[in-house]
Every structure is written in structure tokens, then in C-alpha cells.
Design an enzyme around this catalytic site. Structure first.
Site, mmCIF file in Angstrom:
data_model
loop_
_atom_site.group_PDB
_atom_site.id
_atom_site.type_symbol
_atom_site.label_atom_id
_atom_site.label_comp_id
_atom_site.label_asym_id
_atom_site.label_seq_id
_atom_site.Cartn_x
_atom_site.Cartn_y
_atom_site.Cartn_z
ATOM 1 N N HIS A 192 6.709 -0.026 -7.357
ATOM 2 C CA HIS A 192 7.055 -1.070 -6.386
ATOM 3 C C HIS A 192 5.950 -2.109 -6.319
ATOM 4 C CE1 HIS A 192 9.733 2.208 -5.187
ATOM 5 N NE2 HIS A 192 10.517 1.252 -4.725
ATOM 6 N N TYR B 229 0.972 -4.347 -7.567
ATOM 7 C CA TYR B 229 1.974 -3.654 -8.362
ATOM 8 C C TYR B 229 1.545 -2.199 -8.420
ATOM 9 C CZ TYR B 229 4.116 -8.028 -9.789
ATOM 10 O OH TYR B 229 4.775 -9.227 -9.782
ATOM 11 N N CYS B 230 2.178 -1.376 -7.601
ATOM 12 C CA CYS B 230 1.833 0.033 -7.463
ATOM 13 C C CYS B 230 2.757 0.835 -8.397
ATOM 14 C CB CYS B 230 2.021 0.445 -6.002
ATOM 15 S SG CYS B 230 1.431 2.090 -5.635
ATOM 16 N N MET B 231 2.200 1.294 -9.515
ATOM 17 C CA MET B 231 3.000 1.874 -10.581
ATOM 18 C C MET B 231 2.821 3.386 -10.678
ATOM 19 S SD MET B 231 4.447 -0.875 -11.861
ATOM 20 C CE MET B 231 4.604 -1.305 -10.136
#
Length: 161
Positions: A105, A119-121
């Protein structure tokens, strides 16, 4: 000739159960217990399904969330975003544009000086390609992302923002 990145049945068959759950079923791996949250090496993060380049370590920072976090993708068209209303809240889901893999997200609480996005992947959605292996693994065109004034940059230390 440009590389064609896509999802294939063979690529899906090579995924671990966790990689499949994350990329194909919109799963999330545990914070602080995933492969890349604390990786400080220079390199490229690519979609584990298609191999599509997604993020550079130069845009990675320590968000203290327990997941790899980036200020931006390597190009705007490598990811797509869609509204996610699961978990009784509105979030923005990030997917790879070539294979439609769920990556994580994006939030608006990132470092302001770098645009304000986080951008938390999921590590399970990506594969890391170290700078020293870019050419060998077919990503030589991305070497310039890691050079300063035409010379290779020293190993990057993550910002503690």
C-alpha cells in the site's frame, strides 16, 4: 529490445506459499519478520512474479514500520494503484503493472522532503537484485541509478526518517 514482463503459469508455480498468498491473494507478511525490511544493500527490487523492476534501494528508507518502504517507484508506470476498502478503512493498494501482483500500500506519511509518500511493500512480493549482479541478471540498463558522476556510488546507508 525491451524486456516483456508478465505473469505466466510457470512463474506462479515457482512461488512459495507466502509469495503466492501475498501477490495473488492480497496477503500481508508479518512486520519485522520479512526478508527486506532491514536490507541496506544497493540494488533493485523487482516483482517476484514477472521480474519487472519496481523500486531502487536509493529510494528506500527506514519508516520504522517493519516492511520495506520507498519514497517512489523507479517509474510511475511500473505500478498501478487502486482504492482498498478492506479492514474497515480506505487505503490505496499498490500492484505491479505488468503482472498485476499485489505489492502493498501507499500512504501519505512518508518523508516530506522526498514527496511525502511511503510505498510500504511486502518483501514476499519482490526479489532483490544487488548492484553487482545487475548485468548478470539482465538489469544492466538500471546501473545508472546507482552511479554518481559516472562512477559507482558507495554503499548506501538507509535514512532513519
Amino acid at each position: 529490445m525491451a524486456q516483456e514482463y508478465r505473469k505466466t503459469p510457470e512463474a506462479l508455480a515457482r512461488l512459495t506459499p507466502t509469495q503466492y498468498r501475498v501477490t495473488q491473494e492480497e496477503g500481508t507478511e508479518p512486520a519485522f519478520r520479512n526478508q527486506y525490511w532491514d536490507n541496506h544493500e544497493d540494488g533493485l527490487y523487482v516483482d517476484v512474479v514477472s521480474g519487472q523492476p519496481l523500486f531502487s534501494s536509493r529510494d528506500k528508507y527506514d519508516s520504522r514500520s517493519g516492511w520495506p518502504s520507498f519514497t517512489r517507484p523507479i517509474a510511475a508506470d511500473v505500478v498501478t494503484e487502486k482504492v482498498d476498502r478492506s479492514l474497515f478503512m480506505k487505503r490505496v493498494e499498490v500492484r505491479s503493472s505488468a503482472a498485476d501482483s499485489h505489492l502493498g500500500h501507499v500512504f501519505d506519511d512518508g518523508p516530506r522532503e522526498a514527496g511525502g509518500l511511503r510505498y510500504c511493500m511486502n518483501s514476499a512480493a519482490m526479489r532483490f537484485v544487488p548492484v553487482a549482479e545487475l548485468e548478470e541478471q539482465g538489469y544492466g540498463e538500471y546501473r545508472s541509478l546507482f552511479e554518481t558522476n559516472g562512477t559507482p556510488a558507495a554503499s548506501q546507508k538507509e535514512d532513519a526518517s
